[in-house]
Scaffold this motif. Sequence first.
Motif, PDB file in Angstrom:
ATOM      1  N   ARG A  15      -9.526  50.949 -31.563  1.00 56.64           N
ATOM      2  CA  ARG A  15      -8.344  50.406 -31.010  1.00 56.64           C
ATOM      3  C   ARG A  15      -7.578  49.112 -32.025  1.00 56.64           C
ATOM      4  O   ARG A  15      -6.661  49.203 -32.293  1.00 56.64           O
ATOM      5  N   TRP A  16      -8.590  48.334 -32.263  1.00 61.07           N
ATOM      6  CA  TRP A  16      -8.202  47.255 -32.823  1.00 61.07           C
ATOM      7  C   TRP A  16      -7.987  47.324 -34.469  1.00 61.07           C
ATOM      8  O   TRP A  16      -6.797  46.778 -34.946  1.00 61.07           O
ATOM      9  N   GLU A  47      -4.183  48.808 -34.020  1.00 63.18           N
ATOM     10  CA  GLU A  47      -3.255  47.871 -33.689  1.00 63.18           C
ATOM     11  C   GLU A  47      -2.725  46.885 -34.953  1.00 63.18           C
ATOM     12  O   GLU A  47      -1.806  46.327 -34.896  1.00 63.18           O
ATOM     13  N   ARG A  48      -4.021  46.796 -35.736  1.00 63.11           N
ATOM     14  CA  ARG A  48      -3.591  46.127 -36.977  1.00 63.11           C
ATOM     15  C   ARG A  48      -3.129  46.785 -38.323  1.00 63.11           C
ATOM     16  O   ARG A  48      -2.990  46.356 -39.392  1.00 63.11           O
ATOM     17  N   GLU A  72       3.591  54.739 -28.730  1.00 69.47           N
ATOM     18  CA  GLU A  72       2.325  53.974 -28.564  1.00 69.47           C
ATOM     19  C   GLU A  72       1.077  55.025 -28.607  1.00 69.47           C
ATOM     20  O   GLU A  72       1.226  55.902 -27.636  1.00 69.47           O
TER      21      GLU A  72
END
Length: 221
Positions: A210-211, A214-215, A80
């Motif tokens: 970050r958004w 993550e997508r 991650e």
Amino acid sequence: MDMQMVNRVPDWVTPIAWIFLVLAVVSAVVITVDVARGRRHGSVAADLVWVAAALYLGPAAVVLHRRHVARTADATRDSEPSPAEVGLPGGGASAVAHLVGVPLVIASGLTIAGIDLWVMIIVIGVLAVALLLGYELLAGRAHGAGRRPPLARAAGAAVLTVLAFDVGMGGWMVVLHYNELMPPATEGSFWFLMQLGILLGLLTGYPAARWLVERGRSVPA
């Protein structure tokens, strides 16, 4: 950023600025040598992002770079992305955009309402979007086994990242300007203060970056 404004930056900022600027350049050289010796980050685009990170993180970028290389080389570790990996593309784009955009605006003499600050923010933003778009396309292709990501998706990620980033970076420039704390671009203290602004941009831009990661709409460094 009116170059005729009174410069109220304390004198003690100047030596600190030059020390950090020297450390930043040395750190960028160290990371470049490391990359040339095989400590890579998966793509040329990602390697360049880490080199650019040294321009505003200084020696901290070297530490993060070597930790990242060691972590990615160890298949047993969590893959991650860390907060640093998520935010560095935006920071690198801003750093390079400043190096190109500030001299360009000063040389052009362009102003809005008699102030070149607004022109600088616009030019730096446009350059940062272009640089991030290039990064997303090149890094996305490397991560996607040769498949180039859709242009619209990459462009959307670049624009959203820069807008979120400019809340901190652009806001910092405005605060400096209206408090008469913006020295001329010929002084080391100017570039040091811009480095601090990039760090603020990393903070305000992180949630959006970050958004996107993550997508699967953006690629971390």
